[in-house]
Write a protein that holds these residues in place. Structure first.
Motif, PDB file in Angstrom:
ATOM      1  N   SER A  40      13.184  62.087 -31.025  1.00  0.00           N
ATOM      2  CA  SER A  40      13.417  63.546 -31.700  1.00  0.00           C
ATOM      3  C   SER A  40      14.537  64.128 -31.609  1.00  0.00           C
ATOM      4  CB  SER A  40      12.220  64.419 -31.078  1.00  0.00           C
ATOM      5  OG  SER A  40      12.757  65.039 -29.576  1.00  0.00           O
ATOM      6  N   TYR A  41      14.893  64.945 -32.367  1.00  0.00           N
ATOM      7  CA  TYR A  41      16.301  65.579 -32.528  1.00  0.00           C
ATOM      8  C   TYR A  41      16.109  67.024 -32.320  1.00  0.00           C
ATOM      9  CZ  TYR A  41      16.879  61.220 -34.665  1.00  0.00           C
ATOM     10  OH  TYR A  41      16.976  59.806 -34.989  1.00  0.00           O
ATOM     11  N   LEU A  42      16.862  67.505 -30.976  1.00  0.00           N
ATOM     12  CA  LEU A  42      16.655  68.877 -30.475  1.00  0.00           C
ATOM     13  C   LEU A  42      17.900  69.521 -30.388  1.00  0.00           C
ATOM     14  CD1 LEU A  42      15.051  71.198 -28.991  1.00  0.00           C
ATOM     15  CD2 LEU A  42      15.284  70.008 -26.928  1.00  0.00           C
ATOM     16  N   THR A  43      18.322  70.626 -31.488  1.00  0.00           N
ATOM     17  CA  THR A  43      19.460  71.460 -31.491  1.00  0.00           C
ATOM     18  C   THR A  43      19.489  72.758 -30.702  1.00  0.00           C
ATOM     19  OG1 THR A  43      20.219  70.312 -33.465  1.00  0.00           O
ATOM     20  CG2 THR A  43      21.302  72.161 -33.056  1.00  0.00           C
ATOM     21  N   PHE A  58       5.842  63.470 -25.188  1.00  0.00           N
ATOM     22  CA  PHE A  58       5.424  62.145 -25.498  1.00  0.00           C
ATOM     23  C   PHE A  58       5.552  61.305 -24.055  1.00  0.00           C
ATOM     24  CE2 PHE A  58       6.762  62.937 -29.832  1.00  0.00           C
ATOM     25  CZ  PHE A  58       5.395  63.460 -30.156  1.00  0.00           C
ATOM     26  N   ALA A  59       5.963  61.808 -22.752  1.00  0.00           N
ATOM     27  CA  ALA A  59       6.113  61.069 -21.670  1.00  0.00           C
ATOM     28  C   ALA A  59       4.890  60.332 -21.299  1.00  0.00           C
ATOM     29  CB  ALA A  59       6.667  62.171 -20.568  1.00  0.00           C
ATOM     30  N   ASP A 118       4.628  60.264 -34.800  1.00  0.00           N
ATOM     31  CA  ASP A 118       4.252  60.629 -33.402  1.00  0.00           C
ATOM     32  C   ASP A 118       3.356  61.794 -33.148  1.00  0.00           C
ATOM     33  OD1 ASP A 118       6.120  58.482 -32.948  1.00  0.00           O
ATOM     34  OD2 ASP A 118       7.930  59.758 -32.770  1.00  0.00           O
ATOM     35  N   LEU A 119       3.598  62.915 -33.823  1.00  0.00           N
ATOM     36  CA  LEU A 119       2.693  63.815 -33.760  1.00  0.00           C
ATOM     37  C   LEU A 119       1.101  63.568 -33.919  1.00  0.00           C
ATOM     38  CD1 LEU A 119       4.825  66.883 -34.828  1.00  0.00           C
ATOM     39  CD2 LEU A 119       3.990  66.347 -32.618  1.00  0.00           C
ATOM     40  N   ASP A 120       1.140  62.856 -34.988  1.00  0.00           N
ATOM     41  CA  ASP A 120      -0.170  62.393 -35.630  1.00  0.00           C
ATOM     42  C   ASP A 120      -0.870  61.698 -34.493  1.00  0.00           C
ATOM     43  OD1 ASP A 120      -2.240  61.835 -37.519  1.00  0.00           O
ATOM     44  OD2 ASP A 120      -1.571  60.115 -38.025  1.00  0.00           O
TER      45      ASP A 120
END
Length: 382
Positions: free
Chosen positions: A31-34, A141-142, A57-59
């Motif tokens: 995932s990309y977090l800004t 998702f850990a 992934d969310l699905d």
């Protein structure tokens, strides 16, 4: 004899790992977090965030595909915006000093990265007071995917820094001081190493070209020596490196660009052809040339990954160089493992099977990738 059997088993384990990993096509879960940190406000220090999370992934985590037809619609996603925001933000924490920074969810959009559709979750956090560092806790998702990584970009006072989060580095303190040039170089070097190691299509392409390096052509018995195999590998790797470095640079500097769908489809086709070449000789004597030609396409793929990360404008060239060096170091690490194992097992039944059956398996996987990417359809289950 015992040593060679052990090496053969190790090589088989590596091959099986590579065969299993490509189920995710281009790369595993990221995932990309800004995080954009503003100056001190009357009510505290404000942080504006944007979190791009893969819908696949969310699905898996939230069962977004409510009708179970295998396709996510905009209505299905929109109806669960609140659940998505609640799930994601419960797994992110921000702090300044000892004080937590409460997070409030904002709008959600949809965007496309090189590996599929992502939800774009925007949010705002407010810290009670400004500090020298921002504490970030990342647990997305850990519990579902220990390989998941969060690629975090921090922007503050015109400077940009980055970090990689995962189960082994779930909480980090990110300095709000302007990072030095060396620190930015090292940051992007680490990103480069990580992305070549998870770029299974790039790895399978390279390994498919390298498999014949330790097998002697009938007219060149001396090619069975380690020195001759090393020279063959060096030619292929050098050609691949020069080519993808060229297009990575041109694309990252926005001098040249190609549609990502074309690039990803062409990369899959290159893996397919490289594997078929081990079964039916297409360009076996000209593998360095093939590595260069196809490497030009792979460079655009690396540039797509770098575009997802973003390049700090204040150290653009240095960060680009760091990413490229990281890619090469990751690539050299793979070759350093491959070459001695391949040379020591080259006359075994296992290696003959790897050349034939293994190449057929790689070709089949690449064929599925090509179909998925060219027609934007899902075939593999994950």
């Amino acid at each position: 004899m015992m040593g060679r059997s052990l090496l053969a088993l190790l090589a088989l384990a590596l091959a099986l790992a590579l065969a299993a990993a490509p189920a995710r096509a281009h790369k595993p879960s990221d995932s990309y977090l800004t995080l954009k940190v503003a100056g001190q406000q009357q009510d505290g220090q404000q942080i504006d965030g944007q979190w791009d999370i893969a819908l696949r992934d969310l699905d898996f985590a939230l069962n977004l595909d409510q009708d179970g037809d295998g396709a996510l619609t905009w209505d299905e996603i929109r109806s669960q915006h609140a659940s998505i925001a609640s799930y994601a933000l419960a797994r992110l924490s921000l702090s300044s000093g000892d004080a937590a920074c409460p997070i409030a969810a904002g709008e959600q959009l949809i965007d496309h990265h090189t590996d599929g559709a992502y939800t774009v979750l925007r949010f705002r956090a407010t810290c009670p007071a400004a500090g020298a560092a921002l504490g970030v806790g990342y647990r997305l998702f850990a519990d579902l995917d220990p390989q998941h990584k969060g690629l975090v970009k921090l922007e503050h006072a015109g400077a940009t820094s980055s970090a990689i989060f995962g189960p082994e580095a779930a909480r980090q303190q990110l300095s709000l001081r302007a990072p030095g040039k060396l620190a930015q170089f090292v940051d992007y070097l680490r990103h480069g190493v990580w992305h070549i190691w998870i770029g299974f299509d790039h790895i399978l392409f390279l390994l498919s070209l390298l498999l014949p390096a330790v097998i002697a052509p009938s007219a060149m018995k001396e090619a069975q020596t380690l020195r001759a195999a090393f020279i063959d590998v060096l030619k292929v790797v050098t050609a691949f490196t020069l080519a993808h470095s060229l297009t990575l640079t041109l694309a990252s500097l926005q001098v040249l660009s190609l549609p990502s769908r074309w690039v990803e489809s062409a990369i899959a086709a290159s893996v397919l052809l490289a594997a078929v070449n081990n079964i039916v000789p297409l360009f076996r004597a000209r593998r360095p040339l093939a590595a260069f030609v196809f490497g030009l396409i792979h460079g655009f793929g690396f540039a797509g990954v770098l575009a997802d990360l973003g390049l700090p404008q204040g150290a653009l060239v240095l960060s680009l160089a760091g990413f490229n060096v990281g890619v090469e170091l990751g690539q050299l690490a793979i070759v350093a493992v491959f070459l001695p194992l391949a040379f020591l097992t080259r006359r075994t039944w296992f290696y003959r099977q790897l050349m034939s059956t293994g190449s057929v398996a790689i070709a089949l996987i690449a064929g599925v990738w090509l179909f998925e990417r060219a027609f934007d359809m899902k075939v593999l289950p994950v």
